[in-house]
Structure formats: C-alpha cells, structure tokens
Design a protein around this motif. Structure first.
Motif, short mmCIF file in Angstrom:
data_model
loop_
_atom_site.label_atom_id
_atom_site.label_comp_id
_atom_site.label_asym_id
_atom_site.label_seq_id
_atom_site.Cartn_x
_atom_site.Cartn_y
_atom_site.Cartn_z
N SER A 195 0.88 -1.16 0.00
CA SER A 195 0.00 0.00 0.00
C SER A 195 0.92 1.22 0.00
CB SER A 195 -0.85 -0.07 1.27
OG SER A 195 -1.40 1.15 1.58
N ALA A 253 -16.47 0.83 -0.59
CA ALA A 253 -15.36 1.03 0.35
C ALA A 253 -14.20 1.63 -0.41
CB ALA A 253 -14.96 -0.28 1.00
N GLY A 254 -13.15 1.96 0.33
CA GLY A 254 -11.95 2.54 -0.29
C GLY A 254 -11.86 4.02 0.03
N SER A 301 -19.97 5.70 7.94
CA SER A 301 -19.33 4.39 7.71
C SER A 301 -20.07 3.28 8.45
CB SER A 301 -17.88 4.40 8.20
OG SER A 301 -17.15 5.44 7.64
N ARG A 308 -8.07 12.30 6.59
CA ARG A 308 -6.85 11.58 6.95
C ARG A 308 -5.98 12.48 7.81
NH1 ARG A 308 -5.69 6.50 6.60
NH2 ARG A 308 -3.51 7.15 6.51
N TRP A 360 -4.88 5.01 -3.29
CA TRP A 360 -4.03 6.03 -2.72
C TRP A 360 -3.33 6.88 -3.77
CZ3 TRP A 360 -5.00 7.56 1.69
CH2 TRP A 360 -5.27 6.70 2.74
#
Ligand code: 3UK
Length: 526
Positions: A186, A305-306, A351, A424, A435
C-alpha cells in the motif's frame, strides 16, 4: 470468531477446499473466457503448487503475482497458499520503478505476470538478480532472440506450459494459523509502498466477521467487484468471502474505470453482490442509459469502500436502481472492513458501526478517548490485524501499537452511534479508492520545464469525490494560461497512473510555507 477459535494448524486453502466435499461441481468462478467449478479451481491450484515446487519454492518464500483478475490469478493465489509459500498481490497499475522496489523488498524468486504487463517487468528484470523464474499468463514473450535473457532468469515460460504435465494432486503444507500467507503493498505518505503481512488466520477471520456475520453471504450469492484481486478489498470480498460459504465469484480483467464494461459484466454474469468504489457508482449514475442498456435485476445488495461514500451518491443510486449501498471502512492492515453499515441498518454518509469482533476507539493525541461528537484519531483492535510492515521498523512501531492499530483516519461518532469519516491525519488522499501521494504528483509536475514549484492537495469535485488539485508557481518567463493548465494535466497523465493527475491547476505567485520552508498544504485546501 477469534484467532484462538481456529485450529493451531490451519492453512487458508481450506476456504477453497471445504467446498470439495459439499459442492465440488458447482460453477464457482465466472469470467471471460473461463468458467470453473470448485473441483477445477482446486485441481489447477494444485498444478500451480507443484509447478512452484518444481521451481524450488519452499514454504515461507514469496511468490509475486502481477496479473489481471482471471481464473489463473485464483489458481496461482491458492496454489501459493497450499504449499505454504507467501502470495504477493501486486497492483497492476504501478510503474516499473515500483515493481522494482517490491521485487527487491520481498526478494521474490518467482513472478507470475500477465502478458500485458510484461514490458514493465522486462525493464527491471536485469536489476533484480534474485528473480529466477518468470511465468507469463498469455503468450510467452520472444525474449532471447533480439535481447538476451538475463543470466539470472532460469525460466521464462507461459503459464499453460508451466502447469501442463503437473499433477492435479498436491499435499497441503501444514501451516501454523499465524504463518504469513499474503503480502500486499500500500502506498505510504512518502510515496514508497509499504508491504503489509497477513497470516492464514486473518483471511478466514475477516471472511466470517464481515462477509458472513454482516453481509450474511450464502451459497446462493454470486459476488462481483470492481476492486481487483490484488487489493485485499477484492481478495476478501470477491474471492475469500464468497468461497468461505460456497458462493461463486465473477471476475473481470478489464479496467474498473470503464463503467459501461463493468455494467455489461453485471448484465452477463448476474451477480447478487456488487462491490464498487464511490467513484464507480458516480460514473455509473452519469450514464444516461444505465437502466435501459444494463440489467441490474440480479443484484440484492451493493457495497462501497476505499473512500467515504457521499450521502448524495447513496440516495441517487437508491432512487435510480432501488438498491441499497453498504458503506464500510476497511484497510489493508486489517485485511478488510471493520466499521460497516448493515443490510438492515444504514445511515447514508456514515461508515456505520463497528463490526463485532473489532473494538474501535476515537482518541486524542494522548490516546485519551474524545467526547461523543468530537473528531479524533481512529484506533482499533481485532484478530485479523497485521503485526507489522515488511522492513519498516519505525513505521511499524508507529502504526501497530500494542493491541491497537493506528489507522491515520480522523473520525467522530454521532448521537446515534454511527461513525463518520472526517479525513486523513496525513496528507495522503484517496482518488477513486486508490491512494495518491501529493509528494509523487508534485515531483512529477515539478519535472515539467515551465514549473518552479508546486503543492498538491485534495479537492472535492461536483459529486463530492476527492481529486488532486495542483497549485503551481511558474518560471519567470512563463505565462499562466488555460493551454498550459491542460498541458500540465496531460503531462501528469503520461508520467503516472492516470488517476493521479491533477484535475485542476491553479497558478500562484508563491506557496504558503513555514519558517523552516515546509509547504503548508492545509492552507491550500478549500
Ligand atoms: C480509507 C475509507 C472512508 C481510510 C480497503 C475495504 O481501502 C482499503 O484499504 P487501503 O489500505 O486504505 C485504507 C484507508 O482507506 N477508506 C477505506 N474505506 C473507507 N475512508 N470510508 C470508507 N468506506 O483512510 C482507510 O484508512 O487501501 C477497503 C476493504 C479492504 C481494504 N483494504
């Protein structure tokens, strides 16, 4: 399910093979061009296991898999697990330099690669003397004639030739439930990928905690995901979870960005569960013929999601298709989703609530719980969480703190107990669920001759989705113009994965900076 509920000797190949007793001849994998039963998948995985052993692969060694979603991907994944080796799920969208980093970091001796990605491997194979066996899914490239094969490569072969002649029987290597099964990379905030290690136990634990307990998957389901299998969102949601209950999967090798192709798969293969990213739902909604050209009637539930799913997209999808979307936050460090809405309990824009089996807290800088409604750092605990990154001592200590995973996400809980994403804690952004590092985009823009310096921040577009925006300071002899804006965006599209390109460029005289010269990106976010 807890880790201690599993037998000490546990190999996640069970997720596939438990089906052999109950439903061996059920069609388990649908794709163009191959449709396979559980028995056929298992036989091909065994052939891969034997072919890996013939390459000298031993338990605990890494096997790289850099391939588009396909029956071959699935056979290679399970074949690797079966012999106790460690699967590396490699993102098919990266650059040759990133593959070079991953191969060196993992020291994989065997790499299985799709024909379409071979060129990027060709570019770095000589720089990776540890790489000894390359298996190409598709036509074997004609290396060796014009360009000699590097001395380290003992074996360059097509997948079909590689497994042909191998036995369809293969003994399972008895792994400990805590033996490492998978490695996924990632992108970190420095732009350097972080290798995330997961044990055999983690794969089944997330399948039970979210796939079975929350999604209530049954053998009658058929899943389909835009998230590719190299991403644990895809591996979990579109392979391990359905197989754990005897359900089948639909695999699509094409690009998730072409909504029409994706919807054509839904029409053709009739999945019941559809995993998508918020961007994917927005792209589908933008099609004027969504309901007339495509048949979504097989679907019972959608998942997102993500990145956070904006409430307007949830409502628009519901109004247009009649379908609910389950938004849930997952992370590669956890393997899959840990806070989620439920089929019978959805709050659009949130969420959802913690998935039982995970303990979630929102804390301040001193790890003290914040008051309800206040934004803090999301931390969590649970038995599927990775123990460390590969070769990242400092980063691992910051992220895996005792029992707790520091997610890097800011969250708050509303008065009804639903969790809301608030951004974030670092500057990383998620574009289309993947990302993007501002640093990487900035360094690309700066490499353009007209640019002095720049800063990239996230900005929401008309659909409330996050996209990169660049603030650019030009060379003195350059003049800002819409043409130059277009040129810079095109330049980025050529140099990086296309989704990372800035969607807007704003020309400025100077960037806001601290006394020590650090760019203050937060001042540019608007
Ligand atoms: C962000 C979300 C808001 C969040 C993933 C489902 O995305 C996955 O894994 P990654 O390691 O990224 C993790 C980070 O992505 N995020 C993910 N989902 C949401 N933010 N709402 C969401 N629903 O910043 C998180 O820390 O790439 C997702 C399953 C498996 C996965 N690996």
């Amino acid at each position: 399910m807890k880790a201690s509920d599993l037998p000490i000797q546990y190999n996640a190949i069970e997720i596939l093979e438990h089906n052999l007793a109950e439903r061996a001849d059920k069609q388990a994998l649908f794709s163009d061009p191959r449709t396979l039963t559980f028995r056929e998948i298992s036989a091909e995985a065994n052939q891969v296991g034997n072919a890996l052993k013939a390459c000298g692969v031993r338990p605990g060694e890494y096997v790289g898999l850099l391939a588009h979603d396909s029956a071959e991907w699935v056979a290679c994944f399970f074949g690797t697990l079966k012999i106790g080796a460690i699967h590396i799920g490699m993102n098919t969208l990266l650059t040759a330099a990133e593959y070079d980093y991953i191969l060196k970091d993992s020291r994989a001796r065997v790499l299985i690669v799709s024909e379409a990605i071979w060129d990027k491997v060709d570019a770095i194979r000589e720089a990776n003397p540890q790489l000894e066996h390359i298996i190409v899914i598709g036509e074997k490239p004609s290396v060796g004639e014009e360009k000699p094969l590097s001395p380290n490569i003992q074996h360059l072969t097509s997948y079909v030739d590689w497994i042909s002649g191998q036995s369809a029987e293969c003994d399972t290597f008895t792994t400990h439930r805590e033996d490492i099964a998978t490695l996924n990379y990632s992108s970190g905030s420095t732009g350097q990928p972080k290798g995330i290690l997961h044990a055999h136990k983690d794969l089944i634990i997330t399948a039970v905690l979210w796939g079975q307990n929350i999604m209530k998957l049954t053998a009658n389901d058929r899943t389909f995901a835009l998230a590719k299998l190299f991403f644990t969102f895809g591996t979990g949601g579109n392979l391990l979870m359905p197989f754990s209950v005897g359900a089948s999967t639909v695999l699509f090798a094409g690009s998730p960005r072409v909504a029409t192709d994706v919807l054509a798969q839904v029409t053709k293969f009739k999945p019941t569960i559809f995993y998508n990213s918020p961007t994917g739902y927005a792209m589908s909604l933008a099609l004027p013929d969504l309901l007339t050209s495509y048949d979504l009637s097989s679907l019972r539930l959608c998942v997102s999601a993500g990145e956070a799913l904006p409430a307007p997209i949830w409502h628009q999808w519901k109004e247009t298709t009649g379908l609910d979307i389950i938004d849930g936050i997952g992370a590669t460090e956890v393997y899959h989703i840990f806070i989620s809405n439920r089929p019978d309990d959805i709050k659009p824009g949130a969420s959802g609530k913690p998935v039982p089996g995970f303990e979630v807290r929102i804390v301040d800088e001193n790890w003290k719980d914040v008051a309800q409604g206040d934004i803090g750092n999301l931390i969590l605990k649970g038995d599927s969480i990775s123990l460390s990154y590969l070769h990242q001592y400092e980063k691992s200590k910051q992220t895996f703190v005792g029992d707790w995973l520091f997610t890097g996400d800011k969250y708050f809980v509303d008065e009804d107990g639903y969790y809301h994403h608030a951004g974030r804690s670092d500057d990383m952004m998620k574009v289309g669920g993947i990302w993007a590092s501002p640093m990487e985009i900035e360094s690309t823009i700066i490499s353009h001759p007209a640019v002095v310096e720049c800063a990239v921040v996230s900005k929401t577009d008309d659909s409330d989705l996050i996209k990169p925006k660049a603030f650019v300071v030009l060379m003195a002899d350059q003049t800002a113009s819409p043409e130059l804006e277009k040129e810079l965006i095109e330049y980025c599209r050529e140099k990086m994965a296309g989704y990372k390109r800035p969607r807007w460029v704003e020309f400025v005289d100077a960037l806001p900076k601290t006394a020590t010269g650090k760019i203050q990106r937060f001042k540019l976010r608007g």
